[in-house]
Design a protein around this motif. Structure first.
Motif, PDB file in Angstrom:
ATOM      1  N   ASP A  36       4.290   1.223  -2.327  1.00  0.00           N
ATOM      2  CA  ASP A  36       3.203   0.524  -1.640  1.00  0.00           C
ATOM      3  C   ASP A  36       2.529   1.427  -0.614  1.00  0.00           C
ATOM      4  O   ASP A  36       1.319   1.355  -0.419  1.00  0.00           O
ATOM      5  CB  ASP A  36       3.708  -0.728  -0.930  1.00  0.00           C
ATOM      6  N   MET A  37       3.306   2.262   0.021  1.00  0.00           N
ATOM      7  CA  MET A  37       2.785   3.156   1.044  1.00  0.00           C
ATOM      8  C   MET A  37       1.689   4.066   0.489  1.00  0.00           C
ATOM      9  O   MET A  37       0.745   4.417   1.194  1.00  0.00           O
ATOM     10  CB  MET A  37       3.935   4.001   1.607  1.00  0.00           C
ATOM     11  N   TYR A  38       1.790   4.430  -0.773  1.00  0.00           N
ATOM     12  CA  TYR A  38       0.837   5.348  -1.380  1.00  0.00           C
ATOM     13  C   TYR A  38      -0.296   4.654  -2.135  1.00  0.00           C
ATOM     14  O   TYR A  38      -1.093   5.314  -2.793  1.00  0.00           O
ATOM     15  CB  TYR A  38       1.575   6.337  -2.288  1.00  0.00           C
ATOM     16  N   ASP A  39      -0.409   3.334  -2.024  1.00  0.00           N
ATOM     17  CA  ASP A  39      -1.500   2.617  -2.689  1.00  0.00           C
ATOM     18  C   ASP A  39      -2.871   3.130  -2.241  1.00  0.00           C
ATOM     19  O   ASP A  39      -3.789   3.237  -3.056  1.00  0.00           O
ATOM     20  CB  ASP A  39      -1.416   1.107  -2.430  1.00  0.00           C
ATOM     21  N   ASP A  40      -3.032   3.433  -0.943  1.00  0.00           N
ATOM     22  CA  ASP A  40      -4.327   3.928  -0.460  1.00  0.00           C
ATOM     23  C   ASP A  40      -4.708   5.247  -1.122  1.00  0.00           C
ATOM     24  O   ASP A  40      -5.888   5.516  -1.354  1.00  0.00           O
ATOM     25  CB  ASP A  40      -4.321   4.091   1.061  1.00  0.00           C
ATOM     26  N   TYR A  41      -3.722   6.068  -1.442  1.00  0.00           N
ATOM     27  CA  TYR A  41      -4.006   7.312  -2.170  1.00  0.00           C
ATOM     28  C   TYR A  41      -4.382   6.998  -3.623  1.00  0.00           C
ATOM     29  O   TYR A  41      -5.401   7.471  -4.125  1.00  0.00           O
ATOM     30  CB  TYR A  41      -2.805   8.258  -2.129  1.00  0.00           C
ATOM     31  N   ILE A  42      -3.579   6.172  -4.248  1.00  0.00           N
ATOM     32  CA  ILE A  42      -3.823   5.841  -5.654  1.00  0.00           C
ATOM     33  C   ILE A  42      -5.231   5.268  -5.839  1.00  0.00           C
ATOM     34  O   ILE A  42      -5.934   5.634  -6.779  1.00  0.00           O
ATOM     35  CB  ILE A  42      -2.750   4.867  -6.182  1.00  0.00           C
ATOM     36  N   TYR A  43      -5.666   4.411  -4.923  1.00  0.00           N
ATOM     37  CA  TYR A  43      -6.969   3.762  -5.067  1.00  0.00           C
ATOM     38  C   TYR A  43      -8.102   4.517  -4.368  1.00  0.00           C
ATOM     39  O   TYR A  43      -9.221   4.001  -4.243  1.00  0.00           O
ATOM     40  CB  TYR A  43      -6.885   2.310  -4.590  1.00  0.00           C
TER      41      TYR A  43
END
Length: 77
Positions: A36-43
């Motif tokens: 979840d922490m890396y969702d901002d990177y993924i999106y």
């Protein structure tokens, strides 16, 4: 030469794969869901370096003396 990990150089699916490979099978770090922490990177909202820096700043100094050799259970690579 390694492929750039920057948002501008990757697709959503490539970024999701990058995160999956980096986290491996373990994606929990002492109560923090790293996927979840890396969702901002993924999106495409934040670069990896920004997310990692923010995490480090937030958790800096949280290791208590005597726990230095204790495995943290984190799977960051």
């Amino acid at each position: 030469m390694a492929k750039s990990l920057l948002i501008k150089d990757t697709t959503v699916s490539e970024r999701a794969q990058i995160v999956r490979e980096a986290l491996g099978a373990e994606s929990d770090c002492e109560g923090v869901d790293l996927s979840d922490m890396y969702d901002d990177y993924i999106y495409g909202l934040k670069e990896l370096a920004d997310i990692n820096r923010e995490f480090s700043e937030k958790h800096a100094g949280s290791v208590v003396s005597g726990e230095l050799n204790k495995p943290s259970g984190c799977a960051l690579h």
